[in-house]
Design a protein around this motif. Structure first.
Motif, short mmCIF file in Angstrom:
data_model
loop_
_atom_site.label_atom_id
_atom_site.label_comp_id
_atom_site.label_asym_id
_atom_site.label_seq_id
_atom_site.Cartn_x
_atom_site.Cartn_y
_atom_site.Cartn_z
N CYS A 168 16.68 7.44 -6.01
CA CYS A 168 15.25 7.73 -6.02
C CYS A 168 14.44 6.55 -5.47
O CYS A 168 13.56 6.72 -4.62
CB CYS A 168 14.79 8.09 -7.42
SG CYS A 168 15.43 9.67 -8.03
N VAL A 169 14.70 5.34 -5.95
CA VAL A 169 13.88 4.21 -5.51
C VAL A 169 14.19 3.83 -4.06
O VAL A 169 13.28 3.43 -3.32
CB VAL A 169 14.02 2.99 -6.46
CG1 VAL A 169 13.52 3.35 -7.85
CG2 VAL A 169 15.44 2.45 -6.49
N ASP A 170 15.43 3.97 -3.64
CA ASP A 170 15.74 3.70 -2.23
C ASP A 170 15.00 4.69 -1.33
O ASP A 170 14.46 4.32 -0.28
CB ASP A 170 17.25 3.81 -1.98
CG ASP A 170 18.02 2.63 -2.55
OD1 ASP A 170 17.40 1.63 -2.93
OD2 ASP A 170 19.28 2.72 -2.60
N GLY A 171 15.00 5.96 -1.72
CA GLY A 171 14.29 6.97 -0.94
C GLY A 171 12.80 6.74 -0.91
O GLY A 171 12.15 6.89 0.14
N LEU A 172 12.22 6.36 -2.04
CA LEU A 172 10.79 6.09 -2.09
C LEU A 172 10.42 4.88 -1.23
O LEU A 172 9.38 4.86 -0.58
CB LEU A 172 10.35 5.85 -3.53
CG LEU A 172 10.37 7.09 -4.45
CD1 LEU A 172 10.14 6.69 -5.90
CD2 LEU A 172 9.32 8.11 -4.01
N ALA A 173 11.28 3.88 -1.21
CA ALA A 173 11.00 2.68 -0.42
C ALA A 173 10.95 2.99 1.08
O ALA A 173 10.25 2.31 1.83
CB ALA A 173 12.05 1.62 -0.70
N ARG A 174 11.66 4.02 1.51
CA ARG A 174 11.70 4.35 2.94
C ARG A 174 10.57 5.27 3.39
O ARG A 174 10.39 5.52 4.58
CB ARG A 174 13.05 5.01 3.28
CG ARG A 174 14.25 4.08 3.20
CD ARG A 174 15.48 4.74 3.79
NE ARG A 174 15.90 5.91 3.03
CZ ARG A 174 16.82 5.88 2.07
NH1 ARG A 174 17.38 4.72 1.73
NH2 ARG A 174 17.16 6.98 1.43
N LEU A 175 9.78 5.80 2.45
CA LEU A 175 8.77 6.78 2.81
C LEU A 175 7.63 6.18 3.63
O LEU A 175 7.32 4.99 3.52
CB LEU A 175 8.18 7.40 1.54
CG LEU A 175 9.12 8.28 0.70
CD1 LEU A 175 8.42 8.72 -0.58
CD2 LEU A 175 9.58 9.49 1.50
N THR A 176 6.99 7.04 4.41
CA THR A 176 5.78 6.70 5.14
C THR A 176 4.59 7.29 4.38
O THR A 176 4.64 8.45 3.95
CB THR A 176 5.82 7.28 6.56
OG1 THR A 176 6.94 6.71 7.24
CG2 THR A 176 4.55 6.96 7.32
N PRO A 177 3.52 6.54 4.19
CA PRO A 177 2.37 7.08 3.44
C PRO A 177 1.81 8.36 4.08
O PRO A 177 1.78 8.50 5.29
CB PRO A 177 1.34 5.95 3.51
CG PRO A 177 2.15 4.71 3.69
CD PRO A 177 3.32 5.12 4.56
N LEU A 178 1.37 9.26 3.22
CA LEU A 178 0.67 10.47 3.68
C LEU A 178 -0.82 10.23 3.86
O LEU A 178 -1.48 10.95 4.61
CB LEU A 178 0.87 11.61 2.68
CG LEU A 178 2.31 12.08 2.42
CD1 LEU A 178 2.32 13.18 1.36
CD2 LEU A 178 2.95 12.57 3.72
N PHE A 179 -1.33 9.23 3.15
CA PHE A 179 -2.76 8.92 3.17
C PHE A 179 -2.94 7.40 3.20
O PHE A 179 -2.03 6.67 2.79
CB PHE A 179 -3.47 9.46 1.91
CG PHE A 179 -3.25 10.92 1.63
CD1 PHE A 179 -4.06 11.88 2.20
CD2 PHE A 179 -2.24 11.33 0.77
CE1 PHE A 179 -3.88 13.22 1.93
CE2 PHE A 179 -2.04 12.68 0.49
CZ PHE A 179 -2.86 13.61 1.08
N PRO A 180 -4.10 6.92 3.62
CA PRO A 180 -4.37 5.48 3.52
C PRO A 180 -4.41 5.04 2.06
O PRO A 180 -4.82 5.80 1.17
CB PRO A 180 -5.76 5.33 4.16
CG PRO A 180 -5.95 6.57 4.98
CD PRO A 180 -5.20 7.65 4.28
N ALA A 181 -3.98 3.82 1.80
CA ALA A 181 -4.09 3.27 0.45
C ALA A 181 -5.55 3.33 0.00
O ALA A 181 -6.47 3.09 0.78
CB ALA A 181 -3.59 1.84 0.43
#
Length: 377
Positions: free
Chosen positions: A128-141
């Protein structure tokens, strides 16, 4: 006698409005002042008692947020630092500037789960955390984007990475929160134990307010809270954003820590000033959330707040200093640090949460009123 009659009437009203089994518990200060239940836990008609366990879904987010605050209290975490300061892999694909604070208040812009998420993979923290680390944001912070289930790993991995003892998140919660506060029957991963005590979940109908590409990404259909979670696979996974299994006594005892401004059972885990800072609305508090399809009335500590409804949850009261955690399907807990009242309501008939639900239709309207009246008696 009047108070007991009001409580019984409120429990019966919840059943009349469609509930199957319900628990309510409340603390004032350090005293358990309310612990009641009604209804059935399963199709066999097993009565709900104060010992029955329930999936509490996003009520668990209050626990994971508190774990992060404990690390901040101890100087291990700076809310304004980039998440990547503590979790370097998180910086990938444009997430290097996302702050701990952004993640804490659902404004990271990364609400989604990794592609390929399954119930079985929820049991694999590292996947789970490895997958989350690779994600691209859907929205600006800074954009409101409710992290329906990924929240627990985003926040929990910061806790894990900053723990000098190198414990798992579940071990941290056990050692630093449950044991000091004397909390029993609150599980983050049941390890195959006590499954027979968990109430069966039922649905009151469609729990998804509207079709949304963002909602589907944040909460994939194959892991959506509901009767699907009667599968013990979910009981045994450590899912700190949505997977707690508990009874109302345990949840109310945890919220009593907040109601008592950071101290309970002889242990101070948070300073009073820190707890009271949670009552301030997060930046841009009235922003619409594309994941939830509503305005989440969230404070700077990651908890939902009381106030006018909508956007606040009407059951908890109108004080803007109330701190709450709302779970999918209607489970809820809250703390009032002005009065020392902490309340939890657990149940197994999930209904669609809607802050504008008329009071004469909401199954917990009277229970909320009974609980709030305790601080006045």
């Amino acid at each position: 006698m009047g108070g007991q009659r009001d409580l019984q009437a409120a429990l019966e009203t919840a059943i009349e409005r469609g509930e199957r089994g319900v628990q309510i518990a409340a603390y004032i200060g350090e005293e358990l002042v309310l612990d009641a239940s009604i209804g059935t836990a399963d199709d066999a008609g097993t009565p709900v008692t104060s010992e029955t366990l329930f999936p509490i879904f996003s009520v668990t987010k209050g626990l994971v947020a508190t774990a992060l605050h404990i690390q901040a209290e101890r100087g291990y975490v700076d809310y304004e630092a980039p998440v990547a300061t503590y979790w370097p892999e998180f910086a990938a694909n444009g997430k290097d500037a996302i702050r701990v604070r952004d993640v804490l208040v659902h404004q990271s812009g990364v609400p989604q789960m990794p592609e390929g998420t399954t119930p079985q993979r929820l049991q694999d923290w590292q996947w789970c955390v490895d997958g989350l680390a690779r994600l691209t944001p859907l929205f600006p912070a800074g954009t409101s984007a409710y992290a329906s289930i990924s929240y627990g790993w985003q926040v929990g991995e910061i806790v894990r990475r900053t723990d000098p003892k190198g414990r798992s998140f579940a071990e941290f919660a056990r050692d630093e929160i449950f044991q000091p506060l004397g909390i029993e029957d609150y599980y983050l991963g049941m390890g195959g134990r006590n499954h027979d005590r968990v109430a069966t979940l039922y649905s009151a109908g469609n729990l998804r307010p509207q079709a949304s590409q963002y909602r589907e990404l944040a909460m994939p259909p194959n892991i959506t809270p509901g009767p699907l979670w009667n599968d013990p696979t979910f009981y045994d996974a450590v899912i700190p954003g949505a997977g707690g299994i508990a009874n109302a006594k345990a949840v109310a005892r945890f919220f009593a820590l907040l109601a008592n401004r950071g101290e309970f059972n002889g242990h101070r885990l948070l300073s009073a000033d820190r707890v009271m800072s949670f009552t301030q609305p997060r930046p841009n508090p009235h922003a619409w959330d594309e994941v939830l399809g509503q305005v989440p009335w969230v404070g700077t500590g990651g908890f939902w707040l009381g106030g006018d409804s909508p956007p606040a949850e009407p059951i908890i009261g109108t004080s803007p200093r109330i701190l709450s955690s709302n779970g999918a399907g209607g489970t809820i807990a809250w703390a009032d640090p002005d009065t020392g009242l902490a309340v939890a309501i657990c149940h197994n008939r999930m209904f669609r949460i809607n802050p504008s639900l008329p009071p004469d239709e909401h199954p917990f309207t009277q229970l909320g009123a009974v609980a709030r009246s305790l601080k006045e008696s």
